[in-house]
Write a protein that holds these residues in place. Structure first.
Motif, short mmCIF file in Angstrom:
data_model
loop_
_atom_site.label_atom_id
_atom_site.label_comp_id
_atom_site.label_asym_id
_atom_site.label_seq_id
_atom_site.Cartn_x
_atom_site.Cartn_y
_atom_site.Cartn_z
N UNK A 107 30.62 30.81 63.21
CA UNK A 107 29.84 31.97 63.66
C UNK A 107 29.53 32.92 62.51
N UNK A 108 29.02 32.34 61.46
CA UNK A 108 28.67 33.14 60.30
C UNK A 108 27.24 32.84 59.88
N UNK A 109 26.57 33.88 59.38
CA UNK A 109 25.23 33.71 58.84
C UNK A 109 25.21 34.26 57.44
N UNK A 110 24.49 33.58 56.57
CA UNK A 110 24.39 34.09 55.20
C UNK A 110 23.05 33.70 54.65
N UNK A 122 21.21 35.08 51.55
CA UNK A 122 21.23 36.06 50.45
C UNK A 122 19.85 36.55 50.06
N UNK A 140 16.27 38.56 62.61
CA UNK A 140 17.21 38.65 61.50
C UNK A 140 17.33 40.07 61.00
N UNK A 149 27.95 28.70 65.56
CA UNK A 149 26.68 28.66 64.85
C UNK A 149 26.94 28.95 63.38
N UNK A 150 26.06 28.51 62.56
CA UNK A 150 26.20 28.78 61.12
C UNK A 150 24.82 28.79 60.50
N UNK A 151 24.65 29.68 59.57
CA UNK A 151 23.40 29.72 58.82
C UNK A 151 23.73 29.89 57.36
N UNK A 152 23.43 28.88 56.56
CA UNK A 152 23.70 28.97 55.13
C UNK A 152 22.72 28.08 54.42
N UNK A 153 22.23 28.56 53.27
CA UNK A 153 21.24 27.79 52.51
C UNK A 153 20.04 27.44 53.37
N UNK A 154 19.66 28.36 54.21
CA UNK A 154 18.49 28.17 55.07
C UNK A 154 18.62 27.00 56.03
N UNK A 204 20.39 25.90 59.64
CA UNK A 204 21.14 26.31 60.82
C UNK A 204 21.97 25.14 61.32
N UNK A 225 13.76 28.68 46.38
CA UNK A 225 14.92 29.08 47.15
C UNK A 225 16.17 29.06 46.29
N UNK A 265 19.36 30.58 45.43
CA UNK A 265 20.21 31.48 46.18
C UNK A 265 21.44 31.87 45.39
N UNK A 266 21.40 31.75 44.15
CA UNK A 266 22.61 32.07 43.36
C UNK A 266 22.69 33.55 43.06
#
Lengths: 317, 74
Positions: A167-170, A172, B6, B30-35, B37, B71, B73-74
């Motif tokens: 349950x995390x969103x990132x 940057x 968002x 749920x997770x959102x990382x590096x665009x 889902x 993209x 993201x660093x």
């Protein structure tokens, strides 16, 4: 722990806008008859208070009241007003949480409607529990949101957290923090790479702290040496309903130095109270939102201050 | 408009729609990382005209459809 569910401690500490002692406020000046016709009673005595109140009080606050009693005995009438309001807050906080629970909200909100002791400022105040209809509103604002911050005390790798935590969103590119949520208490946290964290959405101070601790534990379990430093509540939001429509136009005319009302911009009147420093959003329907508080008492105090003003602008049509 | 949801989240003032879904019982995580889902759902029904498939657990991995350009993201 949780006095959060019981409002009285804070509500009780509030005097009316003029700061006058009212029967609605728990009064701890047992020896200030000054024409009250009531003999000062030691705290342990049972005056004409209800048995329930006596029991509760005796169970809880004997020592605390004794201290207050002694303090007030030495105070002058003028000083009593100041000290009493302070002590009322102190005493109320320790004194009446259960009293409030035992009473219905239909009575005056300040469980101090059962004043333990007569106020020196209102000689005619009877000892028996009174319902000060004009002094207190009978309405208690409910807390809707608490925003707090805490420092986890170590640098964090946000990508690791986002990939491994649930349950995390990132994102940057959009915002330089991980947005994490937990179900209980239902809150959202913004976690930054510096180790600082913002926790929002809790409905009470204790829930906010508990939620922040849960987030810290999640971070800790991911392997970071997380601590829990400088937890601080930054903002509290409350809301309530006065149950009658309000003439906002009239209010902005008479309180222009505090109010701003632009119905074409926003339907609510924005009232910036000076003391306490709270912003109120007042709507025609009678609903009121209070925000900007650091402590719960400020919300209650602000509402008690605004209520008589709102009553004066009640719509009669 | 695409990022309106968002934006709310960024301010931390969101309606916590994700949690609302959690409470409704279907969304597990749920997770959102590096665009990307990633969702994990429980007790899901896939319904097509002719078929109905029920599963206890579904993992959905979703990438952005359009070309998002650079993209880093660093």
């Amino acid at each position: 722990m949780d006095q959060n569910n019981s409002l009285p401690p804070y509500a009780q500490g509030l005097a009316s806008p003029q700061g006058a002692m009212t029967p609605g406020i728990p009064i701890f000046s047992p020896m200030m008859p000054y024409g009250t016709g009531l003999t000062p009673q030691p705290i342990q005595n049972t005056n004409s208070l209800s048995i329930l109140e006596e029991q509760q009080r005796q169970q809880q606050q004997q020592q605390q009241q004794q201290q207050q009693q002694q303090q007030q005995q030495q105070a002058t009438v003028a000083a009593v007003q100041q000290s009493t309001s302070q002590q009322a807050t102190q005493g109320a906080s320790g004194q009446t949480p259960q009293l409030f629970h035992s009473q219905t909200l239909t009575t005056a909100p300040l469980p101090g409607t059962t004043p333990l002791y007569p106020s020196p400022m209102t000689p005619m105040t009877p000892i028996t529990p009174a319902t000060p209809a004009s002094e207190s509103s009978g309405i208690v604002p409910q807390l809707q949101n608490i925003v707090s911050t805490v420092n986890l005390g170590c640098k964090l790798d946000l990508k690791t957290i986002a990939l491994r935590a649930r349950n995390a969103e990132y994102n940057p590119k959009r915002f330089a923090a991980v947005i994490m949520r937990i179900r209980e208490p239902r809150t959202t946290a913004l976690i930054f790479s510096s180790g600082k964290m913002v926790c929002t959405g809790a409905k009470s101070e204790e829930q906010s702290r508990l939620a922040a601790r849960k987030y810290a534990r999640v971070v800790q379990k991911l392997g970071f040496p997380a601590k829990f430093l400088d937890f601080k509540i930054q903002n509290m939001v409350g809301s309530c309903d006065v149950k009658f429509p309000i003439r906002l136009e009239g209010l902005v005319l008479t309180h222009q130095q505090f109010s701003s009302y632009e119905p074409e911009l926003f339907p609510g009147l924005i009232y910036r109270m000076i003391k306490p420093r709270i912003v109120l959003l007042i709507f025609v329907s009678g609903k009121v939102v209070l925000t900007g508080a650091k402590v719960r008492a400020e919300i209650y105090e602000a509402f008690e201050n605004i209520y008589p003003i709102l009553k004066g602008f009640r719509k009669t049509t | 408009m695409a990022y309106q949801l968002y934006r709310n989240t960024t301010l931390g003032n969101s309606l916590q729609e994700s949690l609302d879904e959690l409470i409704q019982g279907s969304l597990n995580t749920y997770r959102f990382c590096d665009n990307v889902w990633t969702f994990v759902l429980n007790d899901v029904e896939f319904r097509e005209v002719t078929e109905l498939i029920k599963v206890d657990k579904v993992k959905i991995v979703a990438c952005d459809g359009k070309n998002t350009g650079s993209n880093t993201t660093e």
